[in-house]
Design a protein around this motif. Structure first.
Motif, short mmCIF file in Angstrom:
data_model
loop_
_atom_site.label_atom_id
_atom_site.label_comp_id
_atom_site.label_asym_id
_atom_site.label_seq_id
_atom_site.Cartn_x
_atom_site.Cartn_y
_atom_site.Cartn_z
N MET A 2 0.13 -0.87 -0.04
CA MET A 2 0.06 0.04 -0.23
C MET A 2 0.20 1.25 -0.01
O MET A 2 0.42 1.97 -0.57
N THR A 3 1.79 0.92 0.82
CA THR A 3 2.74 2.54 0.95
C THR A 3 3.89 2.59 0.29
O THR A 3 4.15 1.26 -0.28
N GLY A 4 4.51 3.27 0.91
CA GLY A 4 5.87 3.76 0.27
C GLY A 4 6.68 2.94 -0.06
O GLY A 4 7.10 2.25 -1.00
N ARG A 45 5.74 -0.09 -2.19
CA ARG A 45 4.95 0.23 -3.19
C ARG A 45 5.97 -0.01 -4.34
O ARG A 45 6.66 -0.41 -5.43
#
Lengths: 124, 124
Positions: A1-3, A6
């Motif tokens: 989902m995040t930083g 990804r």
DNA sequence: ATAAGTGCAAATCGTTTGCGTAGGC
DNA sequence: GCCTACGCAAACGATTTGCACTTAT
């Protein structure tokens, strides 16, 4: 989902096919400094559970990871560490014999086949 | 020549066919307490150079060692870790295809084939 | 607000190495 | 005596974990 997660996916889809955790760490650090190793391992673990990636025990050096795609296995050179993808079909006889003679179900993708690549064989 | 080395050989010729460094260490310590782990590793290394033993990368758990005897390879269960000896011939097709198609010389004895043994397959 | 993702540092596992010592020849 | 094998403890590389903090949703 995040930083980081990804970014890992980006890297995986981007370039090379095979990464050690450390390769990945270095590439991540290049693209966005400050990411910790444990995050890398945790992301890899998560992506593994999600069946997006798989890992292979190389025998020489550390485990490597790649996007999940069945039907291929890996030849790893004990000299130079190079990784060669080969179709699963190369395992046909072995898989079948293991099954019929030993009731053993081979996971063709989970461990590398060790040996010497063309280059290193000549340069011995 | 001396103590530990002799003991290691005794153990290797005695019983089980496959030992991790730690198995060996425990057995040594049982027979003659006070031996250090580094000695075990050094003895194993020495015996390897002398071609008396060979080691196998198991992928699950640690490297294991056995007396050198060609013509067999190992199936290791990723669930229970059990090791099954199988004749080299199981590799025939794989070895040959690797050679002809990829100029890759497989070392059949150097890495285990991973998968699930009969027991663990049923108890899933 | 709740749960998931993250960083950091410490812990773990298997294995190796440096160094001073003891024992075989 | 000399060289090799040994024990011990510290070092190492890869990976995992505890804990406190931030950030998506």
């Amino acid at each position: 989902m995040t930083g980081p997660t990804r970014l890992v996916l980006e890297i995986l889809f981007d370039g090379e096919r095979h990464f050690s955790a450390d390769d990945l760490f270095e590439e991540l650090d290049r693209r966005s400094p400050g990411i910790s190793q444990s995050t890398v391992y945790r992301v890899l673990q998560r992506l593994g559970q999600l069946q997006i990636i798989e890992h292979v025990h190389s025998g020489v050096g550390s485990t490597f990871y790649h996007l999940r795609q069945h039907n291929h296995a890996h030849l790893v050179c004990t000299d130079c560490g190079s990784i060669t993808d080969v179709p699963d079909t190369i395992f046909e006889q072995l898989t079948q014999t293991a099954q019929t003679d030993y009731s053993f179900t081979v996971q063709t993708h989970h461990a590398a086949i060790l040996g010497r690549c063309a280059n290193c064989a000549t340069s011995s």
